[in-house]
Design a protein around this motif. Sequence first.
Motif, PDB file in Angstrom:
ATOM      1  N   VAL A 220       0.845  -1.200   0.000  1.00  0.00           N
ATOM      2  CA  VAL A 220       0.000   0.000   0.000  1.00  0.00           C
ATOM      3  C   VAL A 220       0.880   1.251   0.000  1.00  0.00           C
ATOM      4  N   LYS A 221       1.949   1.211   0.796  1.00  0.00           N
ATOM      5  CA  LYS A 221       2.886   2.341   0.819  1.00  0.00           C
ATOM      6  C   LYS A 221       3.509   2.549  -0.554  1.00  0.00           C
ATOM      7  N   LEU A 222       3.957   1.472  -1.172  1.00  0.00           N
ATOM      8  CA  LEU A 222       4.577   1.570  -2.495  1.00  0.00           C
ATOM      9  C   LEU A 222       3.588   2.067  -3.541  1.00  0.00           C
ATOM     10  N   ALA A 223       2.338   1.641  -3.423  1.00  0.00           N
ATOM     11  CA  ALA A 223       1.315   2.074  -4.376  1.00  0.00           C
ATOM     12  C   ALA A 223       1.171   3.593  -4.356  1.00  0.00           C
ATOM     13  N   TRP A 224       1.075   4.165  -3.177  1.00  0.00           N
ATOM     14  CA  TRP A 224       0.880   5.611  -3.088  1.00  0.00           C
ATOM     15  C   TRP A 224       2.166   6.365  -3.383  1.00  0.00           C
ATOM     16  N   MET A 225       3.315   5.768  -3.109  1.00  0.00           N
ATOM     17  CA  MET A 225       4.566   6.398  -3.531  1.00  0.00           C
ATOM     18  C   MET A 225       4.631   6.463  -5.052  1.00  0.00           C
ATOM     19  N   LYS A 226       4.164   5.417  -5.719  1.00  0.00           N
ATOM     20  CA  LYS A 226       4.169   5.393  -7.185  1.00  0.00           C
ATOM     21  C   LYS A 226       3.170   6.395  -7.753  1.00  0.00           C
ATOM     22  N   ARG A 227       1.978   6.426  -7.165  1.00  0.00           N
ATOM     23  CA  ARG A 227       0.927   7.320  -7.664  1.00  0.00           C
ATOM     24  C   ARG A 227       1.260   8.771  -7.379  1.00  0.00           C
ATOM     25  N   SER A 228       1.816   9.064  -6.201  1.00  0.00           N
ATOM     26  CA  SER A 228       2.055  10.390  -5.633  1.00  0.00           C
ATOM     27  C   SER A 228       0.757  10.906  -5.013  1.00  0.00           C
TER      28      SER A 228
END
Length: 749
Positions: A220-228
């Motif tokens: 989940v953390k990586l997902a939002w880091m990717k999306r911004s």
Amino acid sequence: MPAQEAVPEVDPIPQDPKAFLEKDYQREMRAWAERSLLQAAQERWKTAPWAEEATALVKEAYKQYELEYADATQCLKALAPRFKALLDQGADDPLLCFLGALALYDERLNWRDAKEALKKARARSHELNAAGHCQLLTFVMEQPGCTGSESEELFNEAIRSVTDGSYGEDEVNVMIRQQMDLLEAVTPKDPNDVTRWQQAIADSAWPEWAKLTLEGAGEVKLAWMKRSSSWAREVNDDQWRGFAEHLKRGRDVLAKANRLRPDRPEAATKMITVCLGESVHLSELRAWFDRAVSAQFDYLPAYKALLWAYRPRWLGSHELMLAFGKACAETRRFETAVPSRLMVACADVVSEVKQPEAVFRHPIVKEAVSLMSRGYLDTAGTPPWTRAMRVSNATMCAWLAGDYPLAKEALTQAGPRLHRTTQNYLGAMLQHEKMLRADVAATLGEYGEAMRHAATPPPEATLEEMRKRLMAVDEKTLSPEALDYFKDGKDLFEFQEGLNKGDWVKITPRQHLSQFGAEGGNWEAENGDLVLTGQDERWVTLFFRVPTKDDLEMRGELVFDVPEDLEFSYGSCGFGPLLRWLPHGVGRSEGGVRFMTFIVKDRSAYTHAYGVSSDKSTRQQRLKLQAVNPFSVKMASQKISYDMNGKTMAQRFALSKMEVENEGGFVGFTAYNIPWGAKVRVKNIEVRKITAKALEPAVVTKPAESAVKRVQESLEAANENDRSIQWAILAAVLVGGFFILRLVKPSEG
């Protein structure tokens, strides 16, 4: 504002009497701290003459954290003298110094008091296990002077704590919570750091369900880091693909973790965020929430995640947020924080619509707000610091909901000053404590029957009818407190009329400051002056509550009292007047111009004016501060000019260069990082309407006294005739308090 006829159906909050509670987790947390941190410390200090007192003091500190988990702010305040005495004896153990720093900070909420103890703890932090070091670093990162390296250090220590023995086999619940908290607190610059953390967990000997939960949290953390965190329209296709891939992996492992341990709330709570990102149906979102709170009824991250997902920008609506908050209050579980999620839901809605009274008095929640407030007032056995916070919050909620007798009862229990948490909520809603207290007193007749009648016009009353009620009050019959409140009301009515006449309109701060709104800050009135006492707050604002579109000049005098030996939190502190100010909103930054004077560490000063970004400003100019510093700031024809100490600092500078676009706003003052205990005084505040010709340089003189004695007639017409979004926001922020609720009628926008 939410439509009053829309009342979404919201199921009751699940209540399993066997469900785990936060107090159960805090009991485990205390046992872990005493085993993992205290036992090692006892070995280090076993030969010290202060060993027995140190052990007793650390145990008492952990006991306070267990009891006061709902409000850890200042819960160690009473222990500060004992910690100080030990430190004065030469105690320098890292655990003792760390807890001592926390206690010394709690005593006055002044980071300078904790600085030396924290420095000592940092010097010997290598003697702590990795989990203890993480706790220390988390506090260090909240203090001024961080270099940025602490974040990376914290993440590395979190990885090390997974396998260094910080947690015993039976302390898996503590390990998961602390790891997830750290993951929320730190966003690494490199996604590979999160992957490295996930790999360390995968290689560990922890149970499968625990590893899957943390792996999913990492996805989940990586997902939002990717999306911004950008708005959807600003996210590119590659970002969307990466976002979806990480969410898919997160869904798979979190669902499996929840199947393995449905009695734990963490995986189900993270699934709420996954569902938000995938834009699933509301029923699935709620199903994951129900799973989380069935495992732990008062697991607040689940409530926070669902309220965020219910915002209009994601999957819900303001009505749904309020209806969910109502369901929380209706649990009547006042021994927990769950009913207070109604307060949080209302405050979240206010953050978007800027109408606190309209939200708290909405038919969906009005009765439930009183139910919640009454419930917390009547609940016995709550730990003292937590009770103080909940009673204080109940005061605010009852006031905003219009339940004045209950607000008065709560005020009596709350004592002479509301809790810091309540003050923060009030500031976020552009309200302040002095206004609350004065409005309750006036509405309940404590300022006399005539003022009570003036303060409580019927909802359908016109401005003229409200004016007549106010003017019918005989000033000679009023007490000093009531007279100041009466004069505040007159100021609000007469402001625009005075501007229209071309007069200098004097703004006189009085004890209640009820003609002002505030966004934080310790503001006072002293002999007609406005005084701000610093609390190290990053930015605070005070504004006069009548908005205007007029081209204006404001003048006055600034007096800075910043002692030479007072250490700054950051590189400088600043203060200045505001023209055409607007609060930030959804997708919109603050409006208006700040005419700032900054003082740096060597006590030299400079000034410049800007809008949202200090990079788009007038030229910075050095300024020699005087005992009294006259200022004049002007805005006309989409340009600004201003003078300080008789010198022109900017002339005819275009608002477009500052990216200031709003057409109307408030006059006021803003401050940046004023140090704890320092003071800024504003004297002789006056405002007048001007034309572009007035932008020419002018000699700044002491403002002349002027009286404005006619009733304001144009505000309501301005609000009704103007259809711009910004002007609707101007009207909306006025909701809240005597003369303020009805002075400018808010739109539904």
